[in-house]
Design an enzyme around this catalytic site. Structure first.
Site, PDB file in Angstrom:
ATOM      1  N   CYS A 115       0.815  -1.222   0.000  1.00  0.00           N
ATOM      2  CA  CYS A 115       0.000   0.000   0.000  1.00  0.00           C
ATOM      3  C   CYS A 115       0.846   1.268   0.000  1.00  0.00           C
ATOM      4  O   CYS A 115       0.392   2.322  -0.443  1.00  0.00           O
ATOM      5  CB  CYS A 115      -0.949   0.012   1.193  1.00  0.00           C
ATOM      6  SG  CYS A 115      -2.127  -1.358   1.196  1.00  0.00           S
ATOM      7  N   HIS A 262      -3.733   7.212   0.807  1.00  0.00           N
ATOM      8  CA  HIS A 262      -3.941   5.875   0.251  1.00  0.00           C
ATOM      9  C   HIS A 262      -5.374   5.454   0.533  1.00  0.00           C
ATOM     10  O   HIS A 262      -5.880   5.616   1.646  1.00  0.00           O
ATOM     11  CB  HIS A 262      -2.969   4.882   0.882  1.00  0.00           C
ATOM     12  CG  HIS A 262      -3.355   3.452   0.712  1.00  0.00           C
ATOM     13  ND1 HIS A 262      -3.625   2.906  -0.530  1.00  0.00           N
ATOM     14  CD2 HIS A 262      -3.568   2.459   1.625  1.00  0.00           C
ATOM     15  CE1 HIS A 262      -3.965   1.633  -0.368  1.00  0.00           C
ATOM     16  NE2 HIS A 262      -3.943   1.346   0.923  1.00  0.00           N
ATOM     17  N   ASN A 292      -9.846  -0.655  -2.645  1.00  0.00           N
ATOM     18  CA  ASN A 292      -8.433  -0.467  -2.337  1.00  0.00           C
ATOM     19  C   ASN A 292      -7.598  -1.090  -3.456  1.00  0.00           C
ATOM     20  O   ASN A 292      -7.576  -2.309  -3.616  1.00  0.00           O
ATOM     21  CB  ASN A 292      -8.110  -1.135  -0.995  1.00  0.00           C
ATOM     22  CG  ASN A 292      -6.662  -0.994  -0.577  1.00  0.00           C
ATOM     23  OD1 ASN A 292      -5.811  -0.596  -1.359  1.00  0.00           O
ATOM     24  ND2 ASN A 292      -6.373  -1.337   0.670  1.00  0.00           N
TER      25      ASN A 292
END
Length: 335
Positions: A115, A262, A292
């Site tokens: 991530c 993020h 995501n």
């Protein structure tokens, strides 16, 4: 010493839209349950017949970014590719993009920081430009999660979250003082590695062992996440990374024009927004549309924010991420 500046942005997501209601076909869930916990309404998953892969999506996003930068494939000096889902175990996807775009034999580096991957990739590219080694670097974040998710009720806590997609930025040499990337800040804490992890296959459980066991109940082949543990660490580390970047540049939270976090969970972004007292116009979220997308999430969001006119010349733009590793970091940009 030179500065590095973003001169082109591009993104690509698969056409196949998977809504929360679509997920009910293979797991016990609901649109309300997913939105309440994550803020996600839909995500994009690669259609197996489309020909899209992590590298192919990265190449598509890169073409857009290069065109917007006014550059051709021959102007790019280096590739930095961030992903946790490469097309192959090895080699990495960076060299595949070099081939797909028919580039000269430039170097290609793969970043494996999940991530936080795009933050790390931007930092690496920035250093290459600051030292004068390269002039134009293609920085890519791309992910193909859908092929490796457990599509069942057992796996829903992870599966409902993730989507596929790619984004790319061209980072170019800039001699204007105070413009471009002002600083980047990177951290890790490996003792929590297994709180968000995909354990197998790996060199610790190589192919012969996998074939020998052939256990249908073995969940180590799917991503595992200790959700509450990750959430609590994320909100702390997000804040630290942003504050560190501001302090390093003698800036205050009031100076932030746009925060691109993020896209892990809308609740995390909302917590950070409230803590820093930022308005809705100062934070850009698109997790509701894409889920995501890990290393691709920040660059897809950054591209969309710029396309929508939400980022203007001289704006202070803050990128921040936290994820598996644990790793986290921030990049401070004067647009």
């Amino acid at each position: 010493m030179y500065n590095s500046k973003i001169t082109g942005l591009g993104s690509y997501v698969p056409e196949n839209v998977v809504t929360n209601d679509d997920l009910k076909e293979f797991m016990e869930t609901s649109d309300e349950w997913i939105q309440e916990r994550t803020g996600i309404k839909e995500r994009r998953w690669i259609d197996p017949g489309s020909g899209d892969t992590t590298a192919v999506m990265g190449a598509k996003a890169s073409k857009i970014a290069m065109e917007r930068a006014g550059l051709t494939k021959d102007d790019i000096d280096f590739i930095v590719f961030a992903t946790l889902s490469p097309d192959l175990y090895f080699p990495g996807s960076g060299v595949l993009v070099q081939d797909l775009l028919e580039m000269p034999t430039i170097g290609a580096l793969d970043i494996r920081n999940q991530c936080s991957g795009f933050i790390y990739a931007m930092s690496v590219a920035d250093q290459f430009i600051k030292t004068g080694m390269y002039k134009n670097i293609l920085v890519i974040g791309a992910e193909n999660h859908s092929g490796g998710l457990e599509r069942s009720t057992r796996g829903r806590n992870v599966t409902v979250i993730f989507g596929d997609g790619a984004g790319a930025a061209v980072l170019s040499r800039c001699e204007e003082a105070g413009k471009g990337i002002l600083s980047s800040h990177l951290h890790s804490e490996g003792k929590h590695a297994k709180e968000l992890v995909l354990e197998g296959p790996s060199t610790q459980r190589w192919v012969p062992e996998i074939l020998e066991n052939n256990d249908p109940d073995d969940v180590s082949y799917y991503p595992h996440m200790n959700g509450q543990f990750v959430f609590k660490h994320a909100i702390t580390r997000f804040s630290e990374a942003i504050e560190e970047g501001l302090q390093a540049n003698k800036l205050a939270k009031e100076d932030i024009d746009m925060l691109i976090p993020h896209q892990a969970n809308l609740r995390i972004a909302q917590f950070i927004q409230k803590k820093f007292r930022l308005s809705d116009d100062q934070v850009f979220n698109n997790i509701m549309n894409y889920g995501n997308t890990t290393a691709a999430s920040i660059i897809i969001a950054l591209t969309e924010a710029w396309e929508q006119g939400k980022i203007k010349d001289n704006d202070l733009v803050v990128l921040a991420a936290f994820g598996s590793g644990f790793t986290w970091g921030s990049v401070i940009i004067r647009w």
